[in-house]
Design an enzyme around this catalytic site. Structure first.
Site, short mmCIF file in Angstrom:
data_model
loop_
_atom_site.label_atom_id
_atom_site.label_comp_id
_atom_site.label_asym_id
_atom_site.label_seq_id
_atom_site.Cartn_x
_atom_site.Cartn_y
_atom_site.Cartn_z
N THR A 85 0.84 -1.20 0.00
CA THR A 85 0.00 0.00 0.00
C THR A 85 0.87 1.24 0.00
O THR A 85 0.63 2.19 -0.76
CB THR A 85 -0.94 0.00 1.22
OG1 THR A 85 -1.88 -1.06 1.07
CG2 THR A 85 -1.68 1.33 1.34
N ALA A 222 5.64 -8.50 0.73
CA ALA A 222 6.23 -9.74 1.24
C ALA A 222 5.16 -10.76 1.60
O ALA A 222 5.33 -11.96 1.36
CB ALA A 222 7.09 -9.43 2.47
N THR A 259 13.19 4.31 9.86
CA THR A 259 14.16 3.26 10.15
C THR A 259 13.72 1.94 9.54
O THR A 259 12.59 1.48 9.76
CB THR A 259 14.33 3.10 11.67
OG1 THR A 259 14.75 4.36 12.22
CG2 THR A 259 15.36 2.03 11.99
N CYS A 350 -9.38 -6.49 1.44
CA CYS A 350 -9.48 -5.09 1.84
C CYS A 350 -10.91 -4.57 1.76
O CYS A 350 -11.22 -3.52 2.30
CB CYS A 350 -8.56 -4.24 0.96
SG CYS A 350 -6.82 -4.66 1.15
#
Length: 402
Positions: A85, A222, A259, A350
């Site tokens: 997304t 992933a 990060t 979704c």
């Protein structure tokens, strides 16, 4: 309190998400050691000290590995994100705004930046396109044909001299149609526009080569290939105009601040490598499962395939079956099948809580009443023939359940 799920439960909703594969678990396991013993891997990959450099090397190893999987010209073309997304949002807004600014500087006179998308895109593409519309972009949606394919002639008719970006998915997550990405990209490029594709469902299931397809950007997740959730990637070809979307500390060479989740990225790269290595054999095996399921469902009264998928067809994903069940609503069937130990869906996860028919089916011209009875069965590398046969038997029982 956790919901108990039997070990015998048959999960057939792989297009929504997938179970972790052994390769991903193994790659992430070293990061799960607590305390001082693990600081070398769990340090911030942007720090200059030794633990930071170790984490950075693990990050770059994963980047090189994933770049090879999609045949990127260089690892620096891969940007790791928090999921597909984010990758889609970043691509649509970042590429469109940068390309529009570049085009505006090069042209004289009025200029109304224009983007083209298909009407069967995931909401992660449709929503940022809508945002661009509010920012002054003109947005054109093109519908697929009844079989779920975006025809090149429709794109050619939609693009113009002000078009800066075209975004069309590589594979549809509901009916499984594989789009002619290379031809669509060529049309976009012939008109001076950039081309992005949401490749979430394609990776690991079909041959996906960013150089052969000649795409400028592509998005990946992933968790669709047995990797961890919350990790994705965006491929952006070198020298393509790009405006960074997530601002902050300037990580990912200034293109995506935040990060990096090195553990998740390591799991993503391992899952991708496994999926690509297994792809040829698994696509043959899963295609046979798909054809077996379509054949068995054809014998059940009231169950009709949403699209016509010929046995052995490579025009559709090997792992998705989509049917319309007359006289039933998707939610009823999903819950009945769940009670019998089979997990399927009525469409995209979704929008699974929406009572409206799928926007994909609407765009394809599927009758609205029929679309309410849609069922999507999707599977993967751990699915067996027994799972398929068991599902068919369970569906028969559900349809006899008065």
């Amino acid at each position: 309190m956790a919901v108990a799920v039997s070990e015998s439960y048959v999960y057939l909703d792989w297009a929504a998400t997938t179970p972790l594969c052994e390769e991903a678990v193994e790659a992430m396991q070293p990061y799960l050691v607590p305390g001082r013993r693990n600081i070398a891997l769990n340090a911030n990959a942007n720090s200059l000290h030794a633990p930071g450099r170790a984490a950075f090397e693990a990050l770059e190893y994963a980047r090189r590995s994933f770049a090879r999987d999609i045949n990127a010209a260089r690892p620096s073309e891969v940007i790791f994100t928090g999921g597909a997304t984010e990758a889609d949002n970043t691509a649509i807004i970042g590429l469109a705004q940068a390309a529009a600014a570049q085009r505006n500087r090069a042209r004289q006179g009025s200029f109304e930046p224009h983007i083209v998308i298909s009407s069967i895109e995931h909401e992660a593409v449709l929503s940022p396109a809508h945002r661009l519309k509010s920012l002054g972009f003109r947005v054109t949606r093109i519908d697929p044909d009844r079989s779920g394919f975006v025809r090149p002639d429709r794109l050619a008719a939609a693009v113009g001299q002000d078009t800066v970006l075209v975004s069309i998915q590589a594979a549809n997550s509901e009916v499984g149609s594989l789009q002619p990405v290379a031809e669509l990209a060529r049309i976009a490029h012939d008109h001076g526009a950039l081309f992005h594709t949401d490749a979430v469902q394609a990776l690991g299931k079909v041959d996906f080569d960013v150089q052969k397809l000649d795409v400028d950007a592509a998005s990946f997740a992933a968790h669709k290939i047995c990797g961890p959730k919350g990790v994705g990637a965006l491929y952006v070809r070198a020298r393509v105009p790009f405006q960074d979307y997530l601002l902050g500390g300037g990580q990912e060479a200034g293109r995506r601040s935040g990060t990096q989740n090195v553990m998740g990225i390591a799991g993503f790269a391992a899952a991708s490598r496994a999926a690509v290595e297994l792809r040829t054999a698994e696509s043959v095996r899963q295609r046979a499962l798909r054809d077996r399921l379509y054949s068995q469902l054809a014998s059940i009264a009231g169950v009709t395939p949403t699209v016509s998928v010929a046995p052995g067809s490579e025009e559709y994903l090997p792992n998705i079956v989509h049917v319309l069940v007359k006289g039933y609503e998707s939610e009823t069937l999903v819950l009945r099948l769940d009670m019998k130990g089979f997990g399927v869906s009525g469409g995209s996860a979704c929008s699974s809580h929406s009572l409206e028919p799928s926007h994909v089916l609407k765009s394809m011209g599927v009758d609205a009443d029929a679309a309410y009875g849609a069922l999507r069965i999707s599977f993967g590398r751990f699915t067996t023939e027994d799972d398929i046969d068991g599902f068919v038997a369970a569906l028969r029982e559900c349809l006899d359940w008065q």
